[in-house]
Structure formats: structure tokens, C-alpha cells
Design a protein around this motif. Structure first.
Motif, mmCIF file in Angstrom:
data_model
loop_
_atom_site.group_PDB
_atom_site.id
_atom_site.type_symbol
_atom_site.label_atom_id
_atom_site.label_comp_id
_atom_site.label_asym_id
_atom_site.label_seq_id
_atom_site.Cartn_x
_atom_site.Cartn_y
_atom_site.Cartn_z
ATOM 1 N N PRO A 106 -15.282 -17.660 18.868
ATOM 2 C CA PRO A 106 -14.096 -17.497 18.021
ATOM 3 C C PRO A 106 -14.218 -18.087 16.612
ATOM 4 O O PRO A 106 -13.501 -17.673 15.695
ATOM 5 C CB PRO A 106 -12.993 -18.206 18.805
ATOM 6 N N ASP A 107 -15.136 -19.016 16.419
ATOM 7 C CA ASP A 107 -15.298 -19.619 15.096
ATOM 8 C C ASP A 107 -16.295 -18.862 14.225
ATOM 9 O O ASP A 107 -16.435 -19.154 13.042
ATOM 10 C CB ASP A 107 -15.726 -21.088 15.231
ATOM 11 N N GLU A 108 -16.995 -17.918 14.806
ATOM 12 C CA GLU A 108 -17.973 -17.127 14.057
ATOM 13 C C GLU A 108 -17.255 -16.000 13.324
ATOM 14 O O GLU A 108 -16.505 -15.225 13.930
ATOM 15 C CB GLU A 108 -19.009 -16.536 15.012
ATOM 16 N N VAL A 109 -17.475 -15.915 12.017
ATOM 17 C CA VAL A 109 -16.868 -14.849 11.229
ATOM 18 C C VAL A 109 -17.789 -13.635 11.278
ATOM 19 O O VAL A 109 -18.947 -13.706 10.875
ATOM 20 C CB VAL A 109 -16.643 -15.287 9.756
ATOM 21 N N SER B 98 -11.959 -20.474 27.581
ATOM 22 C CA SER B 98 -12.772 -21.458 26.855
ATOM 23 C C SER B 98 -12.172 -21.794 25.486
ATOM 24 O O SER B 98 -12.658 -22.695 24.810
ATOM 25 C CB SER B 98 -14.202 -20.943 26.695
ATOM 26 N N ILE B 99 -11.120 -21.096 25.092
ATOM 27 C CA ILE B 99 -10.469 -21.361 23.800
ATOM 28 C C ILE B 99 -9.234 -22.230 23.990
ATOM 29 O O ILE B 99 -9.039 -23.220 23.286
ATOM 30 C CB ILE B 99 -10.104 -20.028 23.103
ATOM 31 N N PHE C 25 -10.311 -14.714 12.408
ATOM 32 C CA PHE C 25 -8.953 -14.696 12.942
ATOM 33 C C PHE C 25 -8.462 -16.088 13.315
ATOM 34 O O PHE C 25 -9.234 -16.988 13.610
ATOM 35 C CB PHE C 25 -8.845 -13.755 14.149
ATOM 36 N N ASP C 26 -7.152 -16.210 13.288
ATOM 37 C CA ASP C 26 -6.460 -17.413 13.732
ATOM 38 C C ASP C 26 -6.235 -17.223 15.235
ATOM 39 O O ASP C 26 -5.502 -16.312 15.633
ATOM 40 C CB ASP C 26 -5.144 -17.541 12.970
ATOM 41 N N LEU D 150 -5.587 -12.035 11.151
ATOM 42 C CA LEU D 150 -6.693 -12.560 10.353
ATOM 43 C C LEU D 150 -6.215 -13.619 9.370
ATOM 44 O O LEU D 150 -5.091 -13.559 8.872
ATOM 45 C CB LEU D 150 -7.370 -11.425 9.576
ATOM 46 N N LYS D 151 -7.092 -14.576 9.098
ATOM 47 C CA LYS D 151 -6.771 -15.610 8.111
ATOM 48 C C LYS D 151 -6.689 -14.992 6.715
ATOM 49 O O LYS D 151 -5.884 -15.401 5.895
ATOM 50 C CB LYS D 151 -7.820 -16.723 8.153
ATOM 51 N N GLU D 152 -7.547 -14.004 6.468
ATOM 52 C CA GLU D 152 -7.509 -13.247 5.218
ATOM 53 C C GLU D 152 -7.562 -11.764 5.582
ATOM 54 O O GLU D 152 -8.543 -11.299 6.174
ATOM 55 C CB GLU D 152 -8.709 -13.620 4.340
ATOM 56 N N LYS D 153 -6.506 -11.039 5.259
ATOM 57 C CA LYS D 153 -6.394 -9.641 5.678
ATOM 58 C C LYS D 153 -7.437 -8.761 4.993
ATOM 59 O O LYS D 153 -7.822 -9.005 3.856
ATOM 60 C CB LYS D 153 -4.988 -9.108 5.383
ATOM 61 N N ASN D 154 -7.841 -7.727 5.716
ATOM 62 C CA ASN D 154 -8.754 -6.723 5.167
ATOM 63 C C ASN D 154 -7.946 -5.651 4.450
ATOM 64 O O ASN D 154 -6.786 -5.419 4.788
ATOM 65 C CB ASN D 154 -9.572 -6.089 6.302
ATOM 66 N N PRO D 155 -8.552 -4.966 3.488
ATOM 67 C CA PRO D 155 -7.839 -3.910 2.742
ATOM 68 C C PRO D 155 -7.781 -2.608 3.533
ATOM 69 O O PRO D 155 -8.344 -1.595 3.123
ATOM 70 C CB PRO D 155 -8.677 -3.769 1.469
#
Length: 183
Positions: A44-47, A121-122, A96-97, A77-82
Motif C-alpha cells: 500500500p505504500d508503493e506508488v 495486513s493494513i 492512495f490514502d 488518491l492523495k493527488e487526483k489523476n486528470p
């Protein structure tokens, strides 16, 4: 036509038959969505970054279904995609958050996603229950003030009983408010 327009035109087509929509959603999209989430929730921490086309290849799916996935995850998402303007060569990222993602899955009623074993596991079980209840309670309507009885005088001041004056109008407004929350 943008990728998102193509996705929404086909996925939400009011002229399509139930069989066609069922084949798209249950036969293609939901199984692939579950598979992708299973993969990304393992780390989950991998972008995860790349073009839409590269992500489609990475997750062994079509650009069309990847567009639907990107549309679905965008709010988490922490920063949205266009997504409105993206094409297959648009760079996107899946950062993602986890709490927001879990709650959005609950909000969507996607039990097949928020019960994935990768969540174990999260978040521990108590945290998942807490997030679940937090999301469900966020849409609970609470009446302000005292409930008006059917035979009480109407609060509008007409002098009529509530049931013969504003009750139906108030009930319809309440139904619309509930429907708006569910959309």
C-alpha cells in the motif's frame, strides 16, 4: 472522445440491456478490479506510476477497463489523476490514502473489495470495523428538533393539522434528501 467519455458512455449506457451491462460489470470489470486491488494492497505504500497504457499492461487488462479502475479509485488518491482529459499516454499515479480507500469501498457497497484478505495486513479487525461504522454513520440523517405528530397543528401556522397541510411535502423532501445521499 476522451477515455473517460468512452468508459462512461458504455458502462452507464441507459440503452444497453441488463445482460450487456451485467456482462460488462460482473463479467469483466468487477473481477479485474478485485484482481488489481489485491495486487496494489499488498504494497500500500508503493506508488504505482506509468501511463494509462503501461498500467493496463502491468495489470493485464484493457485500456478501457483500466480507465474504469482509474475513475473508481480517483476519489481515494492523495493527488487526483486528470481522468477527464487523459488518453492512453497520460502519466497517472496510484498513491492512495488507505483509510479513504477503505471507506470509499464501503460507501460504494463493494463488499468484494473491502473484505479482501490484503486489508488484514493494513488494518486490524477493530480498525476496519471502526472505519466501516464511521462511513455508514456519516450518511445517517438525524432529525433536528422534536418530531411533529400527524395530528399536531402544522408548524407553518395555517391552523390545520399537520397531516392535512405540510406533511406530504415534508415527507417528499426527506425522501429526496435520502436519495441525494445515496447517489
Amino acid at each position: 472522445m476522451s477515455l473517460l467519455s468512452e468508459w462512461t458512455e458504455k458502462a452507464y449506457n441507459e440503452n444497453a440491456t441488463k445482460e450487456e451491462l451485467n456482462a460488462l460489470w460482473n463479467g469483466e470489470y468487477f473481477p479485474k478490479e478485485k484482481e488489481i486491488y489485491s495486487q496494489i494492497l499488498k504494497k500500500p505504500d508503493e506508488v504505482v506510476k506509468g501511463t494509462v497504457k503501461e498500467l493496463a499492461e502491468k495489470f493485464d487488462t484493457s485500456i478501457f477497463l483500466m480507465t474504469g479502475f482509474l475513475d473508481g479509485i480517483n476519489e481515494s488518491l492523495k493527488e487526483k489523476n486528470p481522468i477527464e482529459t487523459m488518453d492512453e499516454n497520460t502519466e497517472v499515479a496510484l498513491c492512495f490514502d488507505t483509510k479513504k480507500l477503505y471507506k470509499n469501498m464501503v460507501k460504494a457497497g463493494a463488499e468484494w473489495l473491502y473484505t479482501l484478505p490484503e486489508w488484514d495486513s493494513i488494518f486490524d479487525e477493530d480498525t476496519r470495523k471502526e472505519l466501516y461504522l464511521e462511513e455508514k454513520k456519516s450518511h445517517t440523517l438525524r432529525r433536528e428538533g422534536k418530531k411533529i405528530g400527524r395530528n399536531d397543528p402544522c408548524p407553518c401556522g395555517s391552523g390545520k393539522k399537520y397531516k392535512n397541510c405540510c406533511m406530504k411535502k415534508d415527507q417528499e423532501a426527506e425522501r429526496q434528501a435520502i436519495a441525494a445521499l445515496n447517489d
